[in-house]
Design a protein around this motif. Structure first.
Motif, PDB file in Angstrom:
ATOM      1  N   ASP A  55       0.832  -1.209   0.000  1.00 50.76           N
ATOM      2  CA  ASP A  55       0.000   0.000   0.000  1.00 50.76           C
ATOM      3  C   ASP A  55       0.862   1.254   0.000  1.00 50.76           C
ATOM      4  OD1 ASP A  55      -2.438  -1.270   0.042  1.00 50.76           O
ATOM      5  OD2 ASP A  55      -2.739  -1.088   2.206  1.00 50.76           O
ATOM      6  N   ALA A  56       0.408   2.275  -0.719  1.00 57.78           N
ATOM      7  CA  ALA A  56       0.988   3.609  -0.552  1.00 57.78           C
ATOM      8  C   ALA A  56       0.646   4.074   0.860  1.00 57.78           C
ATOM      9  CB  ALA A  56       0.417   4.571  -1.581  1.00 57.78           C
ATOM     10  N   VAL A  57       1.597   4.748   1.515  1.00 58.81           N
ATOM     11  CA  VAL A  57       1.381   5.118   2.912  1.00 58.81           C
ATOM     12  C   VAL A  57       1.447   6.627   3.121  1.00 58.81           C
ATOM     13  CG1 VAL A  57       2.284   2.920   3.730  1.00 58.81           C
ATOM     14  CG2 VAL A  57       3.819   4.891   3.555  1.00 58.81           C
ATOM     15  N   LEU A  58       0.788   7.062   4.170  1.00 59.97           N
ATOM     16  CA  LEU A  58       0.851   8.441   4.640  1.00 59.97           C
ATOM     17  C   LEU A  58       1.136   8.405   6.134  1.00 59.97           C
ATOM     18  CD1 LEU A  58      -2.308   9.831   2.806  1.00 59.97           C
ATOM     19  CD2 LEU A  58       0.068  10.362   2.243  1.00 59.97           C
ATOM     20  N   MET A  70      -0.482   5.147   7.838  1.00 60.13           N
ATOM     21  CA  MET A  70      -1.788   4.692   7.354  1.00 60.13           C
ATOM     22  C   MET A  70      -1.751   4.408   5.865  1.00 60.13           C
ATOM     23  SD  MET A  70      -4.151   7.473   9.394  1.00 60.13           S
ATOM     24  CE  MET A  70      -3.091   8.838   8.909  1.00 60.13           C
ATOM     25  N   ALA A  71      -2.682   3.574   5.412  1.00 68.40           N
ATOM     26  CA  ALA A  71      -2.830   3.292   3.985  1.00 68.40           C
ATOM     27  C   ALA A  71      -3.466   4.503   3.303  1.00 68.40           C
ATOM     28  CB  ALA A  71      -3.692   2.058   3.781  1.00 68.40           C
ATOM     29  N   THR A  99       0.126  16.800   2.527  1.00 68.01           N
ATOM     30  CA  THR A  99       0.728  17.026   1.208  1.00 68.01           C
ATOM     31  C   THR A  99       0.737  15.764   0.354  1.00 68.01           C
ATOM     32  OG1 THR A  99       2.954  16.606   2.085  1.00 68.01           O
ATOM     33  CG2 THR A  99       2.188  18.900   2.050  1.00 68.01           C
ATOM     34  N   GLY A 100       0.072  14.692   0.835  1.00 72.64           N
ATOM     35  CA  GLY A 100      -0.022  13.474   0.045  1.00 72.64           C
ATOM     36  C   GLY A 100      -0.868  13.678  -1.198  1.00 72.64           C
ATOM     37  N   GLU A 101      -0.707  12.756  -2.138  1.00 73.32           N
ATOM     38  CA  GLU A 101      -1.405  12.860  -3.422  1.00 73.32           C
ATOM     39  C   GLU A 101      -2.714  12.081  -3.369  1.00 73.32           C
ATOM     40  OE1 GLU A 101      -0.051  12.808  -8.098  1.00 73.32           O
ATOM     41  OE2 GLU A 101       0.903  11.410  -6.713  1.00 73.32           O
ATOM     42  N   PHE A 102      -3.818  12.777  -3.659  1.00 68.00           N
ATOM     43  CA  PHE A 102      -5.135  12.155  -3.689  1.00 68.00           C
ATOM     44  C   PHE A 102      -5.744  12.328  -5.078  1.00 68.00           C
ATOM     45  CE2 PHE A 102      -4.470  13.519   0.740  1.00 68.00           C
ATOM     46  CZ  PHE A 102      -4.545  12.290   1.371  1.00 68.00           C
ATOM     47  N   ASP A 189       8.399  18.733   2.514  1.00 70.01           N
ATOM     48  CA  ASP A 189       7.091  18.443   1.947  1.00 70.01           C
ATOM     49  C   ASP A 189       6.261  17.512   2.827  1.00 70.01           C
ATOM     50  OD1 ASP A 189       5.194  18.876  -0.091  1.00 70.01           O
ATOM     51  OD2 ASP A 189       5.617  16.895  -0.917  1.00 70.01           O
ATOM     52  N   CYS A 190       5.928  18.016   3.990  1.00 72.33           N
ATOM     53  CA  CYS A 190       4.971  17.357   4.888  1.00 72.33           C
ATOM     54  C   CYS A 190       4.423  18.451   5.781  1.00 72.33           C
ATOM     55  CB  CYS A 190       5.652  16.271   5.718  1.00 72.33           C
ATOM     56  SG  CYS A 190       4.572  15.516   6.967  1.00 72.33           S
TER      57      CYS A 190
END
Length: 225
Positions: A55-58, A70-71, A99-102, A189-190
């Protein structure tokens, strides 16, 4: 009573680590702070948001200061639920503190400010043909970040240092590695990176240091009426 402007973190609100930075630009009485994980225990968070292998994580911060991983796809579903609730309560502007990509977040009527849609083109306009160095919280995010920053004129270089659990020396060393790789601007970048981190790096680097959260807060402040 909820205000017409809200911040939405993927952790728990209020974010005591970044509130001083945000409130330097956003009037306290005009903003409601909401967290995806508000009121949830560690066990509940684990059950609903824990990532599976691949999973991509944040990552974000809980009220006790601890870091949570988290996933990303589960976070996106949870955020959409929160956005729907905020709109129903009358929020007209929602600032996402991540700043994660959605890919699929939507607001029916409210103005939804997503850093991943705003920061990369803004940084691209600032750095031009110069090379950016990006600091991210965890190693797993580098591959995902490569896609996020693909429109920069020059491919960026990356380093890892968590704003939540890394000490000052680790963050300094991460940024210095970027400079050694030819970075001419460092981007923290967070949302969790603070003024302290930026000022710390400016003492050790001869290149500019940019905070994604400051850029978003300044923009958001212009939308409060």
């Amino acid at each position: 009573m909820i205000t017409t402007f809200a911040t939405l973190t993927i952790g728990q609100a209020p974010r005591s680590d970044i509130m001083p930075l945000l409130m330097a630009h956003l009037p306290a009485k005009s903003v409601t702070h909401v967290g995806l994980l508000d009121g949830m225990s560690t066990e509940q968070i684990e059950q609903r948001y824990a990532p599976a292998e691949g999973d991509a994580v944040l990552v974000s911060r809980l009220l006790d200061g601890s870091q949570v991983t988290m996933a990303a796809h589960r976070v996106e579903r949870g955020l959409q639920e929160k956005i729907d609730v905020l709109e129903a309560l009358g929020c007209m502007t929602i600032l996402l503190l991540c700043t994660g990509e959605f890919k699929k977040l939507r607001a029916r009527n409210a103005l939804l400010l997503e850093p991943d849609r705003i920061i990369p083109p803004l940084i691209g306009a600032i750095v031009g043909e110069h090379r950016a160095g990006i600091v991210v919280p965890v190693e797993e995010q580098i591959v995902e970040q490569s896609n996020k920053w693909q429109k920069l004129s020059k491919p960026p270089c990356f380093a890892v240092a968590s704003p939540y659990i890394s000490d000052d020396q680790t963050i300094i060393e991460a940024a210095m590695r970027l400079a050694q790789q030819g970075a001419e601007v460092v981007v923290l970048d967070c949302i969790g990176y603070t003024r302290h981190h930026a000022e710390l790096l400016k003492k050790h680097l001869s290149i500019p240091v940019l905070l994604s959260n400051v850029l978003m807060a300044k923009l958001a402040a212009e939308l409060i009426v």
